[in-house]
Design an enzyme around this catalytic site. Structure first.
Site, PDB file in Angstrom:
ATOM      1  N   ASP A  96       3.874 112.550 -83.027  1.00  0.00           N
ATOM      2  CA  ASP A  96       4.401 113.713 -82.678  1.00  0.00           C
ATOM      3  C   ASP A  96       3.601 114.444 -81.256  1.00  0.00           C
ATOM      4  OD1 ASP A  96       5.513 116.625 -83.162  1.00  0.00           O
ATOM      5  OD2 ASP A  96       3.351 116.774 -84.435  1.00  0.00           O
TER       6      ASP A  96
ATOM      7  N   ASN B 221      15.318 116.662 -88.749  1.00  0.00           N
ATOM      8  CA  ASN B 221      15.455 116.229 -87.522  1.00  0.00           C
ATOM      9  C   ASN B 221      16.885 116.705 -86.859  1.00  0.00           C
ATOM     10  OD1 ASN B 221      12.780 113.963 -86.366  1.00  0.00           O
ATOM     11  ND2 ASN B 221      12.648 115.759 -86.243  1.00  0.00           N
TER      12      ASN B 221
ATOM     13  N   ARG C 128      -0.966 110.484 -86.775  1.00  0.00           N
ATOM     14  CA  ARG C 128      -0.386 111.248 -86.605  1.00  0.00           C
ATOM     15  C   ARG C 128      -0.948 111.588 -85.145  1.00  0.00           C
ATOM     16  NH1 ARG C 128       2.829 115.853 -89.555  1.00  0.00           N
ATOM     17  NH2 ARG C 128       4.342 116.398 -87.213  1.00  0.00           N
TER      18      ARG C 128
ATOM     19  N   THR D 166      15.059 113.555 -91.572  1.00  0.00           N
ATOM     20  CA  THR D 166      16.368 113.954 -92.114  1.00  0.00           C
ATOM     21  C   THR D 166      16.015 115.236 -92.170  1.00  0.00           C
ATOM     22  OG1 THR D 166      14.829 114.077 -94.411  1.00  0.00           O
ATOM     23  CG2 THR D 166      15.744 112.341 -94.323  1.00  0.00           C
TER      24      THR D 166
HETATM   25  C1  FPP Z   1       8.045 114.122 -82.466  1.00  0.00           C
HETATM   26  O1  FPP Z   1       8.296 115.055 -81.035  1.00  0.00           O
HETATM   27  C2  FPP Z   1       9.032 112.777 -81.578  1.00  0.00           C
HETATM   28  C3  FPP Z   1      10.792 113.181 -82.316  1.00  0.00           C
HETATM   29  C4  FPP Z   1      10.981 113.803 -83.236  1.00  0.00           C
HETATM   30  C5  FPP Z   1      10.749 111.503 -81.981  1.00  0.00           C
HETATM   31  C6  FPP Z   1      10.898 110.871 -82.126  1.00  0.00           C
HETATM   32  C7  FPP Z   1      11.073 109.593 -81.313  1.00  0.00           C
HETATM   33  C8  FPP Z   1      10.664 109.028 -80.071  1.00  0.00           C
HETATM   34  C9  FPP Z   1       8.724 108.185 -79.930  1.00  0.00           C
HETATM   35  C10 FPP Z   1      11.701 107.815 -79.894  1.00  0.00           C
HETATM   36  C11 FPP Z   1      12.116 106.505 -79.735  1.00  0.00           C
HETATM   37  C12 FPP Z   1      11.661 105.796 -79.977  1.00  0.00           C
HETATM   38  C13 FPP Z   1      12.146 104.681 -80.689  1.00  0.00           C
HETATM   39  C14 FPP Z   1      11.114 103.581 -81.868  1.00  0.00           C
HETATM   40  C15 FPP Z   1      12.495 103.654 -79.735  1.00  0.00           C
HETATM   41  P1  FPP Z   1       8.929 117.196 -80.854  1.00  0.00           P
HETATM   42  O2  FPP Z   1       9.133 116.413 -80.351  1.00  0.00           O
HETATM   43  O3  FPP Z   1       8.606 117.119 -82.324  1.00  0.00           O
HETATM   44  O4  FPP Z   1       7.573 117.004 -80.432  1.00  0.00           O
HETATM   45  P2  FPP Z   1       6.905 118.870 -80.521  1.00  0.00           P
HETATM   46  O5  FPP Z   1       6.002 119.214 -81.030  1.00  0.00           O
HETATM   47  O6  FPP Z   1       5.424 118.746 -78.974  1.00  0.00           O
HETATM   48  O7  FPP Z   1       8.273 119.513 -80.088  1.00  0.00           O
END
Ligand code: FPP
Length: 243
Positions: A25, A73, A191, A71
């Site tokens: 995250d 996202n 996390r 699910t």
């Molecule tokens: C949460 O950060 C992250 C995600 C929803 C995506 C996770 C994906 C990756 C790290 C990319 C690739 C993964 C692989 C396995 C190749 P957020 O966008 O919710 O962050 P925020 O809360 O700061 O907005």
């Protein structure tokens, strides 16, 4: 050898968690801090994935699972969802060779049948290519939800032929209907980014997992941070409801 000495030796044993699960995250905040588009945060997140996979094998972790797309996202703007799918394609296409060389088995968990078809093909190809890897299982959770996994398991039970359907279910038989029944429960769930929630990750499997929260944003995560989490895990006493 006296009792004290025996204890000393025991204390020196470092228990490496067999299965470490990570809720990655903070990509968006990392990008915002740098006045970059969110997708650049996710791209930096891929780099952190690459570092963490190497770090996990260095430490001797046997199973590493990563919550990459939940699910829930799908609620994000379409452009971001498409950008994330692009990064998953990129990761699979570019990394399978290296994972194979490193003896790492790449697996996926979640409702992958609802992902774009070409991504489903890549997933099948990557799983096939790396299936002999026995140093570490890298489990990427894509379109994964813990409640959905439990519901899918129940529906699979209901779908079985009434002749062969089990008359009763216990924990062990229920587990056999999960997406990856052979995957041991996570010993440690990490996390990043300061949020302190499970957010629908490994709901069935996390009942006795140790939880570790860090303020580090996912794109800044690295081997030092992973070792800190493992060391904290080693200081915890796991009682599984006993005394
Ligand atoms: C949460 O950060 C992250 C995600 C929803 C995506 C996770 C994906 C990756 C790290 C990319 C690739 C993964 C692989 C396995 C190749 P957020 O966008 O919710 O962050 P925020 O809360 O700061 O907005």
């Amino acid at each position: 050898m006296g009792q004290g000495k025996a204890n000393e030796v025991e204390n020196e044993v470092e228990i490496i968690p067999a299965h470490v699960a990570i809720i990655m995250d903070g990509n968006g905040r990392w990008a915002r801090q740098r006045h970059l588009p969110r997708i650049m945060g996710h791209y930096a997140g891929v780099k952190a994935v690459e570092r963490t996979v190497i770090a996990a094998t260095n430490i001797g972790i046997r199973y590493l699972s990563l919550f990459a797309f939940s699910t829930e996202n799908w609620k994000r703007p379409k452009g971001e969802v498409l950008g994330l799918f692009g990064l998953f394609r990129y990761y699979i296409k570019c990394k399978v060779k290296k994972l194979k060389e490193e003896n790492i088995r790449l697996r996926f968990s979640g409702r992958t049948n609802l992902l774009p078809e070409d991504l489903q093909d890549l997933i099948l190809w990557a799983q096939d290519e790396t299936e002999k890897g026995n140093r570490m299982d890298l489990v990427v959770c894509l379109n994964y939800g813990g409640r959905q996994e439990i519901i899918d398991a129940v529906n699979r039970i209901l779908d079985t032929d009434p002749e062969t359907r089990p008359k009763q279910i216990d924990e062990e038989s229920f587990r056999s209907y999960l997406y990856l029944p052979d995957l041991p429960d996570p010993d440690l769930i990490i996390r990043t980014s300061g949020e302190k929630r499970i957010s629908n990750f490994w709901l069935w499997q996390s009942s006795y997992s140790e939880l570790y929260f860090t303020d580090v944003l996912w794109p800044d995560f690295d081997e030092v941070r992973l070792r800190e989490a493992v060391e904290e895990y080693q200081r915890r006493e796991r009682r599984y409801g006993g005394i």
